[in-house]
Structure formats: structure tokens, C-alpha cells
Design a protein around this motif. Structure first.
Motif, PDB file in Angstrom:
ATOM      1  N   PHE A 138       0.776  -1.386  -0.314  1.00  0.00           N
ATOM      2  CA  PHE A 138       0.271  -0.329   0.116  1.00  0.00           C
ATOM      3  C   PHE A 138       0.885   1.595  -0.333  1.00  0.00           C
ATOM      4  O   PHE A 138       0.721   2.240  -0.049  1.00  0.00           O
ATOM      5  CB  PHE A 138      -0.814  -0.228   1.280  1.00  0.00           C
ATOM      6  N   ALA A 139       2.361   0.895   0.971  1.00  0.00           N
ATOM      7  CA  ALA A 139       2.930   2.694   0.362  1.00  0.00           C
ATOM      8  C   ALA A 139       3.083   2.760  -1.127  1.00  0.00           C
ATOM      9  O   ALA A 139       4.060   3.810  -0.896  1.00  0.00           O
ATOM     10  CB  ALA A 139       3.847   2.359   1.525  1.00  0.00           C
ATOM     11  N   LEU A 140       3.597   1.254  -1.221  1.00  0.00           N
ATOM     12  CA  LEU A 140       4.344   1.448  -2.871  1.00  0.00           C
ATOM     13  C   LEU A 140       2.634   2.646  -3.458  1.00  0.00           C
ATOM     14  O   LEU A 140       2.584   3.651  -4.580  1.00  0.00           O
ATOM     15  CB  LEU A 140       4.732   0.776  -3.226  1.00  0.00           C
ATOM     16  N   TYR A 141       1.835   2.158  -3.559  1.00  0.00           N
ATOM     17  CA  TYR A 141       0.322   2.745  -4.172  1.00  0.00           C
ATOM     18  C   TYR A 141       0.574   4.522  -3.901  1.00  0.00           C
ATOM     19  O   TYR A 141      -0.069   4.557  -4.792  1.00  0.00           O
ATOM     20  CB  TYR A 141      -0.915   1.549  -3.638  1.00  0.00           C
ATOM     21  N   ASP A 142       0.562   4.112  -2.630  1.00  0.00           N
ATOM     22  CA  ASP A 142       0.204   5.802  -1.932  1.00  0.00           C
ATOM     23  C   ASP A 142       1.528   6.237  -2.857  1.00  0.00           C
ATOM     24  O   ASP A 142       0.505   7.554  -2.968  1.00  0.00           O
ATOM     25  CB  ASP A 142       0.698   5.610  -0.301  1.00  0.00           C
ATOM     26  N   LEU A 143       2.690   6.040  -2.838  1.00  0.00           N
ATOM     27  CA  LEU A 143       3.588   6.657  -3.288  1.00  0.00           C
ATOM     28  C   LEU A 143       3.151   7.244  -4.809  1.00  0.00           C
ATOM     29  O   LEU A 143       3.732   8.369  -5.377  1.00  0.00           O
ATOM     30  CB  LEU A 143       5.085   6.289  -3.571  1.00  0.00           C
ATOM     31  N   PHE A 144       2.575   6.504  -5.202  1.00  0.00           N
ATOM     32  CA  PHE A 144       2.070   6.940  -7.059  1.00  0.00           C
ATOM     33  C   PHE A 144       1.386   7.675  -6.885  1.00  0.00           C
ATOM     34  O   PHE A 144       0.632   8.206  -7.723  1.00  0.00           O
ATOM     35  CB  PHE A 144       2.153   5.520  -7.941  1.00  0.00           C
ATOM     36  N   ALA A 145       0.122   7.260  -5.914  1.00  0.00           N
ATOM     37  CA  ALA A 145      -1.367   8.449  -5.529  1.00  0.00           C
ATOM     38  C   ALA A 145      -0.890   9.616  -5.556  1.00  0.00           C
ATOM     39  O   ALA A 145      -1.021  10.562  -6.386  1.00  0.00           O
ATOM     40  CB  ALA A 145      -2.096   7.514  -4.971  1.00  0.00           C
ATOM     41  N   ALA A 146       0.360  10.006  -4.647  1.00  0.00           N
ATOM     42  CA  ALA A 146       0.549  11.002  -3.545  1.00  0.00           C
ATOM     43  C   ALA A 146       1.780  12.427  -4.928  1.00  0.00           C
ATOM     44  O   ALA A 146       1.109  12.935  -5.304  1.00  0.00           O
ATOM     45  CB  ALA A 146       1.669  11.290  -2.951  1.00  0.00           C
ATOM     46  N   TYR A 147       2.190  10.806  -6.219  1.00  0.00           N
ATOM     47  CA  TYR A 147       3.449  11.738  -7.036  1.00  0.00           C
ATOM     48  C   TYR A 147       2.546  12.482  -8.207  1.00  0.00           C
ATOM     49  O   TYR A 147       2.260  13.952  -8.270  1.00  0.00           O
ATOM     50  CB  TYR A 147       3.856  11.231  -7.867  1.00  0.00           C
ATOM     51  N   GLY A 148       0.778  11.635  -8.104  1.00  0.00           N
ATOM     52  CA  GLY A 148      -0.059  12.554  -9.266  1.00  0.00           C
ATOM     53  C   GLY A 148      -0.544  13.749  -8.739  1.00  0.00           C
ATOM     54  O   GLY A 148      -0.884  14.656  -9.071  1.00  0.00           O
ATOM     55  N   ALA A 149      -0.878  13.722  -7.452  1.00  0.00           N
ATOM     56  CA  ALA A 149      -2.171  14.484  -7.025  1.00  0.00           C
ATOM     57  C   ALA A 149      -1.169  15.784  -7.079  1.00  0.00           C
ATOM     58  O   ALA A 149      -1.507  16.462  -6.770  1.00  0.00           O
ATOM     59  CB  ALA A 149      -2.288  13.542  -5.233  1.00  0.00           C
ATOM     60  N   LEU A 150       0.257  15.349  -6.208  1.00  0.00           N
ATOM     61  CA  LEU A 150       1.289  16.658  -5.642  1.00  0.00           C
ATOM     62  C   LEU A 150       1.362  17.928  -6.934  1.00  0.00           C
ATOM     63  O   LEU A 150       1.106  19.398  -6.619  1.00  0.00           O
ATOM     64  CB  LEU A 150       2.086  16.035  -4.603  1.00  0.00           C
ATOM     65  N   ILE A 151       1.208  16.729  -8.554  1.00  0.00           N
ATOM     66  CA  ILE A 151       1.875  17.814  -9.346  1.00  0.00           C
ATOM     67  C   ILE A 151       0.552  18.678  -9.718  1.00  0.00           C
ATOM     68  O   ILE A 151       0.370  20.063  -9.982  1.00  0.00           O
ATOM     69  CB  ILE A 151       1.958  16.808 -10.876  1.00  0.00           C
ATOM     70  N   ASP A 152      -0.942  17.547  -9.951  1.00  0.00           N
ATOM     71  CA  ASP A 152      -1.798  18.759  -9.630  1.00  0.00           C
ATOM     72  C   ASP A 152      -2.455  19.383  -9.011  1.00  0.00           C
ATOM     73  O   ASP A 152      -3.262  20.376 -10.024  1.00  0.00           O
ATOM     74  CB  ASP A 152      -3.153  17.105 -10.372  1.00  0.00           C
ATOM     75  N   ALA A 153      -2.164  19.588  -7.688  1.00  0.00           N
ATOM     76  CA  ALA A 153      -2.104  20.601  -7.043  1.00  0.00           C
ATOM     77  C   ALA A 153      -0.901  21.338  -7.057  1.00  0.00           C
ATOM     78  O   ALA A 153      -1.499  22.343  -5.808  1.00  0.00           O
ATOM     79  CB  ALA A 153      -2.079  19.725  -5.430  1.00  0.00           C
ATOM     80  N   SER A 154      -0.343  21.288  -7.271  1.00  0.00           N
ATOM     81  CA  SER A 154       1.027  22.072  -7.772  1.00  0.00           C
ATOM     82  C   SER A 154       1.534  22.566  -6.180  1.00  0.00           C
ATOM     83  O   SER A 154       2.093  23.421  -5.696  1.00  0.00           O
ATOM     84  CB  SER A 154       0.538  23.622  -8.283  1.00  0.00           C
ATOM     85  N   ASP A 155       1.573  21.615  -5.758  1.00  0.00           N
ATOM     86  CA  ASP A 155       2.317  21.646  -4.850  1.00  0.00           C
ATOM     87  C   ASP A 155       3.386  20.573  -4.420  1.00  0.00           C
ATOM     88  O   ASP A 155       3.884  19.635  -4.171  1.00  0.00           O
ATOM     89  CB  ASP A 155       1.139  20.458  -3.768  1.00  0.00           C
TER      90      ASP A 155
END
Lengths: 159, 159, 159
Positions: free
Chosen positions: C10-27
Motif C-alpha cells: 500500500f505504501a507503494l500505491y500511495d507513493l504513486f497516488a501522491a506523485y500525481g496528486a501533488l503535481i495536480d495540486a501544484s504542491d
């Protein structure tokens, strides 16, 4: 892993998978079952949300309003026949407490018209509060942040 | 969680991830290994499926036919050079028994042509029966329900 | 399941989910935190990569260069205002060792312009080396293999 509501992370994934699948299958009764007894459902353009503007495209502040809305959409769909297809990214837990969880997931929705042509309808981000009712995860507050705000036939389907 | 075949849910996720990745990498030998000894592979427009019409776009009723088909696609691809990219949503277990599991997952397929332009090729829903062979999950019956039925170059790649 | 670095999938899945989400949020500060102390970030057209051509579209061979690049993108974005939306498929572990893991995941990126219209920007495959730093998964080498190489405004955002 995640404390609080999300003892079972697969149950969270299944909730989002079912959410998209049941819209795509036009199984709106089962879809409504994914929402908590007391729930809200809002579709807001991302731009408005970020500026703090309350104007939404769909605004269901109670389960009764949401059920009513779904009934209306069923009627509307008779005149705008299409197939939806949701692609939902991995849900991401952005906050977790003992009683509710804030979860985000990106999505893309495609529509296929009667000529069999498929087009991107829109993309966006779910930003949802999730609770556990009798051990089952449910959407309490579903917020659909829509990137696309220049869509022609916006309200003919839930997102 | 899920009883029956799906003792390990991650193995199910990996099966679908590998399915798309191996097509995209044109690694069709490894792709065939994802199917059970005895298997079927059908591509059917969703509209036909819902009306109970048997007419499919691709109809492989045995492993031998599927292998033959893949060989033909390899030839065809020499004249329609492109790159595929599969995006597959979270698989959803819709039925589970001791010996086989029914799983659905939405998908979108993109194609990039030789000019480097990427277009949506089509969307749809996998509706698959999955079995365990020697402890490894395999597709026994792969049903590709295609939303898009007005595609120009349909048969140049598996979906 | 997977040995080595990936004790917690799950930590791996979260890493990829965060990767995309943080670009999209410009964070981008939080996004940079997803990378290891020592890291690389490359965007290469898939075609070049498969032919062994080193020419990349973005070439950051150290964390300092990546941080510098992100600073430049922030400036550029002031003149190309848009919203990104990443859809990332299930990550697939293609190699695992005691110290690092090779993981692939397909992606699609959509952009919405100021008129509110959403378009597919491009698709591709992440092919990343992932390490554990103090028990947290991080990208050590991020390789973005881009299917699309005929894009107009390529460098205005990380992929």
C-alpha cells in the motif's frame, strides 16, 4: 498503516471501484447504497472551489435531494442516450480520524454516443468524507471537483 | 475479505497490471502466459452484449485460437505501427466461488502513431473469469466489452 | 508477496497516488519530498529509449538540478495557466532487491486550459527505481517514458 475508519484499505478501493462501475452500469439504486444515511453530493468546478465560490453545478445537501436528483437524471437520460465509463485513480487518504476519513481520487469520465464514438467528457478530483456504517464504508460527503467547466451536456449523468 | 480464489488481492491487481503492460510492451508470449491452459478471449461491443447478440469483434474460443490470433496480429502490426497504452481501473470482484472468480475492471486504451500523436482508441469494461492454476491467478474467460464500436483500425492489437 | 524494499505494498500505491496528486495540486515542495536525497528525473520519448538514444526532453541528474527545474517551471506556469490531472494505473513491481525496487506504472495526463476545456496531454510509462529512506519509500530514479512526442507545450509542467 492507516488508523481510524480505514482498517481495511481494500474496502476503500472497492468503494471507489463500485462508485464508478455502478454509474457506468446505470445501477443507481446500488449506487445510492454507497452513500451514508445522512449524506451530501456536490459537483463544483475546481476553479470555483479554489476561489472559495460556492456556486456548484449540482448541489444535493441531503440524501432525499440526491435521490430526487437521480430520479430526474433517469428521465433525462431517455433523451440523451449514452454510455459512461469512469476511470478512477488510486484513492489517497489525506486525513483520517476516529470517525471519518478524507480521501481524494482523480478521475476521467468518457462518454460513448449512439454512433459508437467515445469522447473524453471531463476530468477531476473526488474529495470525499467517508464513514463506516455497521462496518461498511460509505460516502458521507461526496465532492466532485470538475476540471472541465465548458461541457455541453453536463447534467445528464452523475459524476 | 474475499474468500475463494482470491486469497491474495494484490495478486489480482498484479494480474490486471501485467495484462495491460505486456500488451503495451508487445510482449505477447508473456501475455499469453496470463491465460489458463483452457481459456477464451472475446471482444464484444457492449451494446451487443447487453442485447444478448452474440456477434463479437474477436472470438477466440480456445487457447489455440488465441495463440493463432496473436500470431496474426504480430504480422498486421508491421503495417500499422503504433504504441498502445492501457489505463485499467481498480479491479472489482463481482462474484467469488471456491474455483473461479468473476472480476470487472474499466479500461481506456490510447494509441500513439508514427507521427507521435496520441489518441484515445477506446474505452470499455473487462468482465473476466479468473482461476488459480498451481497457485497463480490466470484468466480463464476474458470478455472485453467495448464501449466504442466505431473504431477505424480495430483488430490491429489485443485489447 | 514482495520481498525486499516493498514490505508494504500500500505504501507503494500511495507513493504513486501522491506523485500525481501533488503535481495536480501544484504542491511542488511536497512533490520533491517524494524523491530520495540522491535522485534523478528524466523524461524521454519511448521511441528514443527503445532505440538506446540518450536524448531526453528533461534531464535532471541530481536533486539540485531537479529543484532548480521545478523553480523554473513555476515561473513558466505563470504564462501558461492550466490544470493538470494525472491518471496513473496500478504500479507493477518488475524487479525487487534488498535495497531497491524497479516499478512500472502507466499514466495519462490531461490538461484543462483557461477556457475550461480538457484535453489529453499525453500518455506513457513510469519506470522508476524506488528506495526506502528511514522506512519511507522514495523515488531514486524517475524515468518518464513518454508515448507522445509531438506535444506543443511540453515543458510547462512535470510529468
Amino acid at each position: 498503516m492507516t488508523p481510524g475508519v480505514l482498517g481495511d484499505r481494500f474496502a476503500l478501493y472497492d468503494l471507489f471501484a463500485a462508485y464508478g462501475a455502478l454509474i457506468d452500469a446505470s445501477d443507481f439504486d446500488a449506487w445510492l447504497d454507497l452513500f451514508a444515511e445522512s449524506c451530501t453530493y456536490h459537483i463544483v468546478p475546481l476553479e470555483n472551489y479554489e476561489r472559495g465560490l460556492p456556486a456548484g453545478l449540482v448541489f444535493c445537501d441531503s440524501r432525499a435531494v440526491l435521490e430526487d436528483r437521480i430520479g430526474a437524471l433517469r428521465e433525462a437520460n431517455k433523451y440523451n442516450i449514452h454510455t459512461d465509463r469512469h476511470l478512477i485513480g488510486l484513492p489517497r487518504v489525506v486525513g483520517d480520524a476516529a470517525k471519518e476519513t478524507l480521501v481524494e481520487a482523480p478521475f476521467a469520465v468518457y462518454q460513448t454516443d449512439q454512433e459508437g464514438e467515445t469522447r473524453l467528457f471531463g476530468t477531476g478530483l473526488y474529495r470525499d468524507r467517508i464513514v463506516s456504517e455497521a462496518g461498511i464504508l460509505k460516502f458521507r460527503d461526496k465532492l466532485v471537483l470538475l476540471d472541465t467547466f465548458a461541457v455541453p451536456s453536463l447534467l445528464s449523468t452523475p459524476l
